[in-house]
Design an enzyme around this catalytic site. Structure first.
Site, short mmCIF file in Angstrom:
data_model
loop_
_atom_site.label_atom_id
_atom_site.label_comp_id
_atom_site.label_asym_id
_atom_site.label_seq_id
_atom_site.Cartn_x
_atom_site.Cartn_y
_atom_site.Cartn_z
N LYS A 274 45.36 39.02 47.38
CA LYS A 274 44.64 38.26 46.35
C LYS A 274 45.31 36.92 46.08
CE LYS A 274 45.33 39.01 41.85
NZ LYS A 274 45.38 37.83 40.95
N ASN A 275 46.63 36.94 45.94
CA ASN A 275 47.34 35.73 45.56
C ASN A 275 47.43 34.70 46.68
OD1 ASN A 275 47.74 36.58 42.93
ND2 ASN A 275 49.70 37.55 43.38
N ARG B 261 43.16 32.27 35.40
CA ARG B 261 44.03 31.09 35.34
C ARG B 261 44.15 30.37 36.68
NH1 ARG B 261 47.30 30.46 31.07
NH2 ARG B 261 48.67 29.23 32.41
N CYS C 181 47.79 33.83 27.79
CA CYS C 181 47.80 34.94 28.75
C CYS C 181 48.48 36.12 28.12
CB CYS C 181 48.53 34.53 30.03
SG CYS C 181 48.61 35.84 31.26
N ARG D 291 51.87 30.56 30.38
CA ARG D 291 52.05 30.05 31.73
C ARG D 291 51.53 28.61 31.77
NH1 ARG D 291 50.29 34.73 35.95
NH2 ARG D 291 48.67 35.32 34.50
N PRO D 292 52.28 27.67 31.20
CA PRO D 292 51.80 26.29 31.11
C PRO D 292 51.67 25.66 32.49
CG PRO D 292 54.13 26.41 30.53
CD PRO D 292 53.65 27.83 30.67
N ASP E 229 52.31 22.41 32.93
CA ASP E 229 53.03 21.14 32.85
C ASP E 229 53.64 20.74 34.19
OD1 ASP E 229 52.45 21.74 30.27
OD2 ASP E 229 54.46 21.45 29.47
N LEU E 230 54.19 21.71 34.93
CA LEU E 230 54.83 21.38 36.20
C LEU E 230 53.82 20.87 37.22
CD1 LEU E 230 57.43 24.29 36.58
CD2 LEU E 230 57.68 22.06 35.46
N ASP F 31 55.17 41.34 39.55
CA ASP F 31 53.90 42.06 39.67
C ASP F 31 54.07 43.52 40.07
OD1 ASP F 31 52.40 39.95 38.84
OD2 ASP F 31 51.64 39.40 40.82
N ILE G 177 60.72 36.80 34.29
CA ILE G 177 59.64 35.86 34.62
C ILE G 177 58.72 35.62 33.43
CG2 ILE G 177 57.78 35.34 36.23
CD1 ILE G 177 60.50 35.56 37.56
N ARG H 101 40.22 42.93 38.75
CA ARG H 101 40.60 41.58 39.16
C ARG H 101 41.48 41.60 40.41
NH1 ARG H 101 44.19 39.56 35.63
NH2 ARG H 101 44.20 37.76 37.02
#
Length: 455
Positions: free
Chosen positions: A50-51, A122, A146, A151-152, A154-155, A337, A359, A429
């Protein structure tokens, strides 16, 4: 390559209808019931990752040429949600039930990702890099909070700014615009390892002018898979799998065919399931090299794992499981995960084990639900001490996120009596045909739809 509209694959009879709103409504009230006490024995086919698949779909928008994916986990709600978002933008796509998917982003008529779809997943923010790189603009809704922690992005945005993009925030939307000459290469040092930022900036950099260097980049297998697919499309990328990735921008990318890697989190989940229940299960079309951080602790606990060609055979040696400690870290460390699933296994081990989560700050939300089933878990900050118990007892429990949901199903497999897991739309999901796969190995598990419950 042939044109998407005239592809012989489009004539195939089995299609996946993309309507994530209906799918979400249909599954929001569904439950899974598990009767404990049965070993797992048999074979389980592992789906595409999935990822990795989500990022591949986004990357397909970097070109107008047709793209073909195989081993696509088309049954996942996240895949269908992203597909719906991309179709709204003008992307043509065909999803087949056998995991073959065609994508062509030839006629994009919108570079906006609306809140209604981004809020459901997201990963939708990962359309920003491809849109910004190819079209010079992107408007994407902020994803919001979340359940497993903030989980911003910004990066991501800092990386785009370094490449010359102008970033503004208006009414909950991020608006990114490239300079007149397009994005340019830059040296970008991520202050912390971020999978999403690495992926998003890498996609944008493939079409930027000059060289982009990503330092302190994420090293996950899914990023390597994404990079290899981009290279097939004509991108110039080196350093995949290391903390420094170099991307030399090219004027345009082209179509290609790519087979998506197997899902390491699904693979690890079923490994833990066999550890809990006992028995022998052959996991089809997967591998062990991307799960060394899990295999070590599983072997210490008393699980035998061996490769056989493209398959992995998992066997519980019959002795009681032994508790061990884990700490989640960016790859190649222990995957966050798999933390909830491993904690479930520790509840049935002899002795105690400690789980430390580095994390996400809220990723122990499954603990109260496991405690309802009789687990002995003490949380201290970002660590949890798990003391093994002789048995878990079935109970009504509630899923709080994707991985927590499957951890509760695993607990139900070994619990005394029946366990009912509510709010399983989280599960849909990220796990494809989970109930069918477990049933095929002897588990007593079934899904109760909201319609059945009403009857």
């Amino acid at each position: 390559m042939h044109n998407l509209k005239h592809s012989p694959l489009v004539e195939a009879p089995e299609f996946i209808v993309i309507d994530p709103h209906k799918a979400m409504m249909a599954s929001s009230l569904d439950k899974i019931r598990v009767q404990g006490g049965t070993q797992l024995n048999g074979e389980i086919p592992i789906s595409g990752a999935k990822n990795a698949a989500l990022k591949h779909l986004c990357a397909a928008m970097l070109t107008g040429d047709p793209i073909q994916f195989t081993n696509m986990p088309v049954g996942l709600k996240d895949i269908q949600t992203l597909a719906a978002l991309m179709k709204e933008m003008g992307v043509e796509m065909t999803l087949r039930s056998d995991g073959v998917m065609f994508v062509q982003a030839k006629d994009i008529h919108s570079t906006e990702a609306p809140y209604d779809l981004v809020r459901r997943m997201r990963a939708s923010v990962l359309v920003m890099g491809p849109l910004l790189g190819r079209f010079g603009e992107a408007t994407v809704s902020l994803p919001g909070g979340c359940s497993i922690g903030t989980r911003p992005i910004d990066l991501h945005l800092d990386g785009f700014r370094a490449m010359g993009a102008d970033i503004t925030l208006e009414e909950g939307y991020v608006k990114a615009t490239a300079p007149a000459g397009g994005l340019h290469g830059a040296k970008i040092l991520f202050p912390k390892v971020s999978v999403g930022a690495t992926e998003n900036v890498m996609m944008a950099a493939t079409l930027a002018k000059g060289e982009t260097v990503l330092m302190n980049a994420a090293r996950e297998p899914e990023i390597i898979d994404q990079g290899e697919a981009l290279i097939k499309m004509g991108a110039k990328i080196s350093g995949l799998g290391t903390s420094e990735i170099r991307i030399e921008g090219v004027p345009h990318l082209h179509g290609m065919t790519h087979d998506i890697i197997p899902d390491r989190i699904e693979t690890g989940t079923f490994m833990i399931g066999v550890a809990l229940t006992g028995g022998t299960v052959t996991l089809k079309h997967t591998r062990t090299d991307f799960l060394t951080s899990l295999i070590g602790p599983l072997q210490q606990a008393g699980v035998t794992i061996e490769e056989s060609g493209e398959d992995v055979i998992v066997h519980r040696n019959g002795k009681p499981l032994v508790g061990t400690d884990i700490m989640t870290e960016p790859y190649p460390g222990f995957a966050t995960d798999l933390q909830a699933q491993f904690m479930t296994m520790l509840t049935m081990c002899e002795g105690a084990g400690m789980v430390t989560e580095t994390i996400f700050e809220n990723r122990f939300m499954h603990v109260p639900e496991l405690q309802r089933m009789g687990a002995d878990i003490t949380v201290q900050g970002n660590s949890a001490i798990v003391r093994g118990v002789k048995k878990l007892k079935g109970a009504e429990v509630m899923a709080t996120d994707l991985r927590a949901s499957v951890s509760l199903i695993l607990a139900g497999l070994v619990a005394e009596g029946e366990t009912t897991v509510d709010r399983i739309y989280h599960l849909d999901r990220g796990y494809e045909n989970l109930v069918d796969k477990l049933e095929a190995c002897g588990a007593k598990v079934f899904r109760e739809s909201s319609r059945q419950a009403e009857e």
